[in-house]
Write a protein that holds these residues in place. Structure first.
Motif, mmCIF file in Angstrom:
data_model
loop_
_atom_site.group_PDB
_atom_site.id
_atom_site.type_symbol
_atom_site.label_atom_id
_atom_site.label_comp_id
_atom_site.label_asym_id
_atom_site.label_seq_id
_atom_site.Cartn_x
_atom_site.Cartn_y
_atom_site.Cartn_z
ATOM 1 N N THR A 157 0.783 -1.321 0.095
ATOM 2 C CA THR A 157 0.078 -0.232 0.040
ATOM 3 C C THR A 157 0.690 1.422 0.029
ATOM 4 O O THR A 157 0.397 2.494 -0.519
ATOM 5 C CB THR A 157 -1.071 0.070 1.265
ATOM 6 O OG1 THR A 157 -0.196 -0.327 2.407
ATOM 7 C CG2 THR A 157 -1.946 -0.947 1.035
ATOM 8 N N GLU A 181 -6.707 4.949 0.484
ATOM 9 C CA GLU A 181 -5.830 4.658 1.362
ATOM 10 C C GLU A 181 -6.677 4.510 3.029
ATOM 11 O O GLU A 181 -6.231 3.357 3.684
ATOM 12 C CB GLU A 181 -4.892 5.547 1.655
ATOM 13 C CG GLU A 181 -3.836 5.649 0.574
ATOM 14 C CD GLU A 181 -4.341 6.318 -0.827
ATOM 15 O OE1 GLU A 181 -5.527 7.209 -0.723
ATOM 16 O OE2 GLU A 181 -3.743 6.132 -1.781
ATOM 17 N N ASP A 182 -7.497 5.288 3.124
ATOM 18 C CA ASP A 182 -8.193 5.205 4.458
ATOM 19 C C ASP A 182 -8.913 3.814 4.405
ATOM 20 O O ASP A 182 -9.025 3.258 5.594
ATOM 21 C CB ASP A 182 -9.279 6.189 4.786
ATOM 22 C CG ASP A 182 -8.536 7.639 4.854
ATOM 23 O OD1 ASP A 182 -7.525 7.344 5.564
ATOM 24 O OD2 ASP A 182 -9.086 8.718 4.423
ATOM 25 N N TYR A 216 -6.650 0.832 5.150
ATOM 26 C CA TYR A 216 -5.954 0.783 6.521
ATOM 27 C C TYR A 216 -7.074 0.423 7.483
ATOM 28 O O TYR A 216 -7.000 -0.495 8.539
ATOM 29 C CB TYR A 216 -5.609 2.488 7.065
ATOM 30 C CG TYR A 216 -5.366 2.771 8.437
ATOM 31 C CD1 TYR A 216 -4.102 2.099 8.770
ATOM 32 C CD2 TYR A 216 -6.204 3.175 9.184
ATOM 33 C CE1 TYR A 216 -3.550 2.186 10.158
ATOM 34 C CE2 TYR A 216 -5.969 3.335 10.630
ATOM 35 C CZ TYR A 216 -4.623 2.952 11.029
ATOM 36 O OH TYR A 216 -4.243 3.049 12.472
ATOM 37 N N SER A 257 -6.928 -2.615 9.931
ATOM 38 C CA SER A 257 -6.829 -2.568 11.148
ATOM 39 C C SER A 257 -7.940 -3.637 11.729
ATOM 40 O O SER A 257 -7.838 -3.872 12.619
ATOM 41 C CB SER A 257 -7.226 -1.203 11.594
ATOM 42 O OG SER A 257 -6.188 -0.246 11.210
ATOM 43 N N ARG A 259 2.318 -2.797 9.388
ATOM 44 C CA ARG A 259 1.010 -2.333 9.010
ATOM 45 C C ARG A 259 0.508 -1.670 10.254
ATOM 46 O O ARG A 259 -0.817 -1.675 10.371
ATOM 47 C CB ARG A 259 -0.103 -3.619 8.654
ATOM 48 C CG ARG A 259 0.524 -4.534 7.553
ATOM 49 C CD ARG A 259 -0.565 -5.360 6.936
ATOM 50 N NE ARG A 259 0.182 -6.409 6.179
ATOM 51 C CZ ARG A 259 0.688 -6.190 4.936
ATOM 52 N NH1 ARG A 259 0.747 -4.919 4.439
ATOM 53 N NH2 ARG A 259 1.389 -7.025 4.292
ATOM 54 N N CYS A 260 1.142 -0.803 11.008
ATOM 55 C CA CYS A 260 0.699 -0.057 11.952
ATOM 56 C C CYS A 260 0.075 -0.810 12.955
ATOM 57 O O CYS A 260 -0.519 -0.432 13.962
ATOM 58 C CB CYS A 260 -0.490 1.239 11.565
ATOM 59 S SG CYS A 260 0.403 2.339 10.198
ATOM 60 N N TYR A 297 3.842 6.060 5.368
ATOM 61 C CA TYR A 297 2.649 5.568 5.762
ATOM 62 C C TYR A 297 2.207 5.551 7.348
ATOM 63 O O TYR A 297 1.247 5.551 7.541
ATOM 64 C CB TYR A 297 2.905 3.986 5.112
ATOM 65 C CG TYR A 297 1.315 3.352 5.423
ATOM 66 C CD1 TYR A 297 0.519 3.365 4.306
ATOM 67 C CD2 TYR A 297 1.354 2.195 6.281
ATOM 68 C CE1 TYR A 297 -0.759 2.515 4.589
ATOM 69 C CE2 TYR A 297 0.037 1.441 6.485
ATOM 70 C CZ TYR A 297 -0.887 1.526 5.608
ATOM 71 O OH TYR A 297 -2.204 1.169 5.811
ATOM 72 N N TYR A 298 3.278 5.107 8.006
ATOM 73 C CA TYR A 298 3.035 4.965 9.596
ATOM 74 C C TYR A 298 2.640 6.621 10.147
ATOM 75 O O TYR A 298 1.586 6.439 10.678
ATOM 76 C CB TYR A 298 4.170 4.435 10.453
ATOM 77 C CG TYR A 298 3.946 4.083 11.749
ATOM 78 C CD1 TYR A 298 3.445 2.871 12.178
ATOM 79 C CD2 TYR A 298 4.246 5.028 12.494
ATOM 80 C CE1 TYR A 298 3.465 2.573 13.507
ATOM 81 C CE2 TYR A 298 4.266 4.937 14.031
ATOM 82 C CZ TYR A 298 3.585 3.725 14.527
ATOM 83 O OH TYR A 298 3.452 3.647 15.806
ATOM 84 N N HIS A 300 -0.693 7.581 9.255
ATOM 85 C CA HIS A 300 -1.738 6.959 10.060
ATOM 86 C C HIS A 300 -1.771 7.025 11.494
ATOM 87 O O HIS A 300 -2.759 6.926 12.221
ATOM 88 C CB HIS A 300 -2.131 5.375 9.695
ATOM 89 C CG HIS A 300 -2.574 5.274 8.134
ATOM 90 N ND1 HIS A 300 -3.821 5.627 7.917
ATOM 91 C CD2 HIS A 300 -1.825 4.966 7.061
ATOM 92 C CE1 HIS A 300 -3.773 5.530 6.524
ATOM 93 N NE2 HIS A 300 -2.787 4.638 5.869
#
Length: 216
Positions: A67, A96-97, A100, A104, A121-122, A174-175, A178
């Protein structure tokens, strides 16, 4: 180089911990995570998260592949907008949202199912409210990571430095986008390990030892 803290054939411990591993590209974080999960006898989640997120969200699986790299891909975004319009008549959130949020949801689901190791992936941020969370960051010097990129991922040696730095920048962006914290900053993790200094197997043993000492 550091020595192993635990011998071969250690019986998997009965841990309650959810372990997230963030990592610089080429540092061996995924390999460390897999070996740690095997040693602890708990599930390991990496690319499988992409498949689960795709299956449960109904979005096209290609949207979930790297992503960070696809964030600015206008063709994929156009395809996404078309898919959203077909499903909902309009698209409220960005591609993207939605990706994510889908990832999540899967991260929370697998974490609620029990102890596991989750890569990237956060996940450390997504699960930051969990009491049994252990947040790990794996890093290494550039030469170590370049060598692994060439040997393991087949990166062109002439382009290895550029590839490593570019992938790190994408992960960082990316991190940071978010999360409400910065990627790779030591204070945001429970344990940071230089895999280039101690080696992959010793990094696994260090984390294992940390889990054992903090199992209460």
């Amino acid at each position: 180089m550091c020595c192993a803290l635990f011998g071969k054939g250690v019986i998997a411990m009965d841990t309650k911990k959810i372990i997230t591993i963030s990592r610089q590209y080429g540092s061996g974080g995924r390999e460390i995570g897999q070996k740690l999960a095997d040693k602890l006898g708990i599930p390991f989640y990496d690319n499988a998260l992409i498949e689960k997120a795709a299956q449960e969200s109904g979005l096209i699986p290609a949207f979930f592949e790297d992503t960070e790299r696809h964030a600015g891909n206008s063709l994929l975004y156009a395809l996404y907008r078309g898919a959203q319009a077909d499903r909902f008549g309009t698209s409220v959130l960005s591609m993207e949202d939605n990706i994510y949020l889908a990832q999540s949801n899967v991260i929370r689901k697998v974490a609620n199912e029990g102890p596991c190791v989750i890569i990237g992936r956060c996940s450390d941020y997504v699960l930051s409210d969990m009491l049994d969370l252990v947040k790990i960051f794996i890093h290494a010097d550039l030469d170590f990571r370049k060598e692994r990129a060439v040997r393991i991922d087949g990166v062109d040696p002439a382009k290895a430095e550029s590839v490593v730095l570019t992938k790190d920048k994408r992960r960082q962006n990316y991190y940071n986008f978010h999360a409400d914290r910065k990627w790779g900053i030591a204070k945001n993790y429970n344990l940071c390990i230089d895999s280039g200094y101690c080696g992959i197997d010793c990094a696994v043993d260090i984390i294992y030892g940390y889990i054992v000492k903090n199992q209460g």
